[in-house]
Design a protein around this motif. Structure first.
Motif, PDB file in Angstrom:
ATOM      1  N   GLY A  46       0.815  -1.211   0.000  1.00 31.33           N
ATOM      2  CA  GLY A  46       0.000   0.000   0.000  1.00 31.33           C
ATOM      3  C   GLY A  46       0.849   1.261   0.000  1.00 31.33           C
ATOM      4  N   MET A  47       2.018   1.210   0.653  1.00 33.50           N
ATOM      5  CA  MET A  47       2.899   2.379   0.680  1.00 33.50           C
ATOM      6  C   MET A  47       3.463   2.680  -0.702  1.00 33.50           C
ATOM      7  SD  MET A  47       4.901   1.620   4.287  1.00 33.50           S
ATOM      8  CE  MET A  47       5.849   3.130   4.176  1.00 33.50           C
ATOM      9  N   VAL A  48       3.889   1.644  -1.413  1.00 31.80           N
ATOM     10  CA  VAL A  48       4.415   1.849  -2.764  1.00 31.80           C
ATOM     11  C   VAL A  48       3.296   2.250  -3.723  1.00 31.80           C
ATOM     12  CG1 VAL A  48       5.612   0.738  -4.692  1.00 31.80           C
ATOM     13  CG2 VAL A  48       6.303   0.246  -2.346  1.00 31.80           C
ATOM     14  N   LYS A  49       2.136   1.667  -3.548  1.00 31.43           N
ATOM     15  CA  LYS A  49       1.011   2.009  -4.420  1.00 31.43           C
ATOM     16  C   LYS A  49       0.632   3.477  -4.281  1.00 31.43           C
ATOM     17  CE  LYS A  49      -3.747   0.683  -5.508  1.00 31.43           C
ATOM     18  NZ  LYS A  49      -4.880  -0.201  -5.159  1.00 31.43           N
ATOM     19  N   SER A 109      -1.374  -2.919 -17.997  1.00 24.77           N
ATOM     20  CA  SER A 109      -0.300  -3.743 -17.433  1.00 24.77           C
ATOM     21  C   SER A 109      -0.811  -4.589 -16.274  1.00 24.77           C
ATOM     22  CB  SER A 109       0.838  -2.836 -16.976  1.00 24.77           C
ATOM     23  OG  SER A 109       1.830  -3.580 -16.299  1.00 24.77           O
ATOM     24  N   LYS A 110      -1.653  -4.003 -15.440  1.00 26.63           N
ATOM     25  CA  LYS A 110      -2.213  -4.742 -14.306  1.00 26.63           C
ATOM     26  C   LYS A 110      -3.016  -5.940 -14.772  1.00 26.63           C
ATOM     27  CE  LYS A 110      -5.495  -4.150 -10.483  1.00 26.63           C
ATOM     28  NZ  LYS A 110      -6.363  -3.174  -9.756  1.00 26.63           N
ATOM     29  N   SER A 111      -3.889  -5.751 -15.744  1.00 30.72           N
ATOM     30  CA  SER A 111      -4.726  -6.842 -16.242  1.00 30.72           C
ATOM     31  C   SER A 111      -3.901  -7.878 -17.001  1.00 30.72           C
ATOM     32  CB  SER A 111      -5.825  -6.273 -17.134  1.00 30.72           C
ATOM     33  OG  SER A 111      -6.618  -7.297 -17.686  1.00 30.72           O
ATOM     34  N   LEU A 123       8.670  -8.105  -5.451  1.00 30.40           N
ATOM     35  CA  LEU A 123       9.900  -7.870  -6.210  1.00 30.40           C
ATOM     36  C   LEU A 123       9.683  -6.811  -7.286  1.00 30.40           C
ATOM     37  CD1 LEU A 123      11.218 -11.535  -6.628  1.00 30.40           C
ATOM     38  CD2 LEU A 123      12.103  -9.769  -5.100  1.00 30.40           C
ATOM     39  N   THR A 124       8.505  -6.808  -7.887  1.00 32.66           N
ATOM     40  CA  THR A 124       8.189  -5.798  -8.893  1.00 32.66           C
ATOM     41  C   THR A 124       8.130  -4.410  -8.279  1.00 32.66           C
ATOM     42  OG1 THR A 124       6.858  -7.484 -10.028  1.00 32.66           O
ATOM     43  CG2 THR A 124       6.582  -5.220 -10.755  1.00 32.66           C
ATOM     44  N   SER A 125       7.708  -4.307  -7.025  1.00 34.07           N
ATOM     45  CA  SER A 125       7.674  -3.000  -6.366  1.00 34.07           C
ATOM     46  C   SER A 125       9.078  -2.418  -6.222  1.00 34.07           C
ATOM     47  CB  SER A 125       7.003  -3.128  -4.997  1.00 34.07           C
ATOM     48  OG  SER A 125       7.802  -3.891  -4.100  1.00 34.07           O
ATOM     49  N   PHE A 172       5.523  -1.024 -14.348  1.00 31.98           N
ATOM     50  CA  PHE A 172       5.882  -1.812 -13.163  1.00 31.98           C
ATOM     51  C   PHE A 172       4.862  -1.604 -12.038  1.00 31.98           C
ATOM     52  CE2 PHE A 172      10.447  -1.901 -14.700  1.00 31.98           C
ATOM     53  CZ  PHE A 172      10.454  -3.266 -14.918  1.00 31.98           C
ATOM     54  N   LEU A 173       4.334  -0.398 -11.922  1.00 29.94           N
ATOM     55  CA  LEU A 173       3.312  -0.152 -10.900  1.00 29.94           C
ATOM     56  C   LEU A 173       2.062  -0.978 -11.174  1.00 29.94           C
ATOM     57  CD1 LEU A 173       2.429   1.495  -8.405  1.00 29.94           C
ATOM     58  CD2 LEU A 173       1.583   3.240  -9.983  1.00 29.94           C
ATOM     59  N   GLY A 174       1.624  -1.021 -12.436  1.00 33.25           N
ATOM     60  CA  GLY A 174       0.473  -1.857 -12.786  1.00 33.25           C
ATOM     61  C   GLY A 174       0.752  -3.335 -12.588  1.00 33.25           C
ATOM     62  N   ALA A 175       1.972  -3.782 -12.926  1.00 38.13           N
ATOM     63  CA  ALA A 175       2.332  -5.186 -12.702  1.00 38.13           C
ATOM     64  C   ALA A 175       2.319  -5.532 -11.224  1.00 38.13           C
ATOM     65  CB  ALA A 175       3.704  -5.464 -13.311  1.00 38.13           C
ATOM     66  N   MET A 176       2.796  -4.606 -10.384  1.00 41.58           N
ATOM     67  CA  MET A 176       2.768  -4.844  -8.939  1.00 41.58           C
ATOM     68  C   MET A 176       1.336  -4.994  -8.444  1.00 41.58           C
ATOM     69  SD  MET A 176       3.882  -2.303  -5.839  1.00 41.58           S
ATOM     70  CE  MET A 176       2.367  -1.369  -6.150  1.00 41.58           C
TER      71      MET A 176
END
Length: 393
Positions: A136-139, A169-171, A203-205, A249-253
């Motif tokens: 949540g902090m990185v998001k 990217s998230k989907s 790891l993605t974060s 990378f944010l969407g992948a996380m």
């Protein structure tokens, strides 16, 4: 109604923000009245206790009866309803001290065996849940500093497009994991798939924060070359497309860690259809709040160590690159902690649906007096307890 009012406000009150807020407030109030008018048609509500209230009641009942010592004596056919040895201090919460008293549950002195076991499982997921807060902090960076970065760079790549790429990217990553790794891991390691998915997301974060730090360093260098570093309104001479990789990378996380956390709570939280999204959203929001405190700590450290603040009045006057590096260190530390906790967690204790329980047993105490053999001076009475299963609806 809110959408129509917003469109109306933007078209007819373009330069008057207070009118837009008034129109939105009126729309929300009308919608609330319309919602309240439907109450007579909703039917009677059946309130059910939440897992947290059950856990609190179990802890209080176990504390009130902490002096109780007993032995479990159940038939072989009832072993599925027996209490486990794990966190056995809570087992006393399921003991009915007085068979004639049926109001113990209303006084928070009695819980069912199922509630005690659910409480144990909820306590077991606390260490794992604590590692989800960093997600949540990185998001929260994507909703704050990433947007500020895009706003101080030259056009060509709208912010809306970057956020759309983040959603894609998230989907895509979520579906790709399910097709490539999810089924294989679940077939080999059963429920370990959720843990692996969350770990890859963490790891993605790290990659997300590291890329953001490098891009911000380049942006500040370009501003310094042009002599615009002290200008809070200056635009960096580089395109916002440089932010594309960190948004990916944010969407992948979010697709990996976010969906993995939701599935984790869906497997180990009672009545997960209602409470799994609530637990996930709560931890994400808590991480956003802690992110504010973490940035305050970074600011204090920079003032104490370097005699200057990394948080300025604008993005150009700040050192977001160093703040991102601090988040990289935090994410790396959290990955090691998560790896240790996840490797020692038992993934086989899956909570069943409460509605699937045919009966909820409690344990009834029968007290007998017996005299201990020994010396006459040290002779004293000891209490022996036997527990019998008694079904309670």
């Amino acid at each position: 109604m809110g959408s129509l009012t917003s469109v109306f406000g933007f078209f007819f009150y373009y330069d008057a923000w207070q009118q837009r807020f008034v129109q939105s407030a009126v729309a929300i109030f009308i919608g609330l009245l319309w919602f309240l008018c439907g109450f007579p048609f909703y039917g009677p509500r059946r309130l059910q206790p939440s897992p947290l209230s059950i856990m609190l009641r179990t802890l209080i009942a176990a504390w009130r009866k902490r002096h109780l010592k007993y032995q479990i004596n159940l038939d072989e056919e009832d072993q599925n309803h027996s209490l486990t040895d794990h966190l056995e201090l809570l087992n006393s919460a399921a003991v009915k001290e007085s068979p004639a008293d049926d109001n113990l549950r209303t006084r928070w002195r009695l819980c069912t065996v199922t509630e005690v076991e659910q409480t144990k499982l909820l306590l077991d997921i606390i260490p794992m849940s604590a590692t989800f807060i960093v997600y949540g902090m990185v998001k929260s960076l994507g909703n704050t500093f990433f947007i500020e970065q895009a706003d101080t760079m030259r056009g060509g790549t709208p912010l809306v497009l970057l956020q759309l790429i983040q959603l894609i990217s998230k989907s895509a990553v979520n579906k790709g994991y399910k097709m490539v790794l999810g089924k294989r891991i679940q077939r080999i390691k059963r429920r370990y798939s959720d843990g692996v998915k969350i770990g890859i997301g963490m790891l993605t974060s790290i990659l997300c924060c590291a890329v953001a730090s490098q891009v911000e360093s380049k942006r500040l260098k370009d501003l310094k070359k042009k002599g615009l570093l002290d200008n809070p309104e200056a635009k960096a001479p580089m395109s916002a497309s440089w932010l594309l990789l960190q948004f990916i990378f944010l969407g992948a996380m979010e697709g990996l860690a976010g969906d993995g956390i939701l599935n984790f709570f869906g497997h180990y939280v009672p009545d997960s259809r209602r409470y799994a999204p609530v637990f996930t959203s709560s931890l994400t929001g808590f991480g956003t709040i802690l992110s504010i405190g973490f940035i305050a700590i970074i600011d204090y450290y920079s003032r104490f160590r370097y005699k200057e603040s990394w948080i300025g009045e604008s993005v150009n006057e700040s050192r977001l690159d160093l703040i991102y590096r601090a988040y990289v260190m935090l994410a790396v530390l959290n990955c090691f902690i998560y790896a240790y906790v996840a490797s020692s967690y038992s993934y086989d204790n899956i909570i069943g649906r409460p509605e699937n329980e045919q009966e909820i047993p409690v344990l009834e105490v029968q007290q007998q007096q017996e005299t201990a053999a020994g010396d006459q001076q040290n002779k004293q009475e000891q209490e022996e307890y036997q527990l019998q299963r008694m079904p309670v609806r």
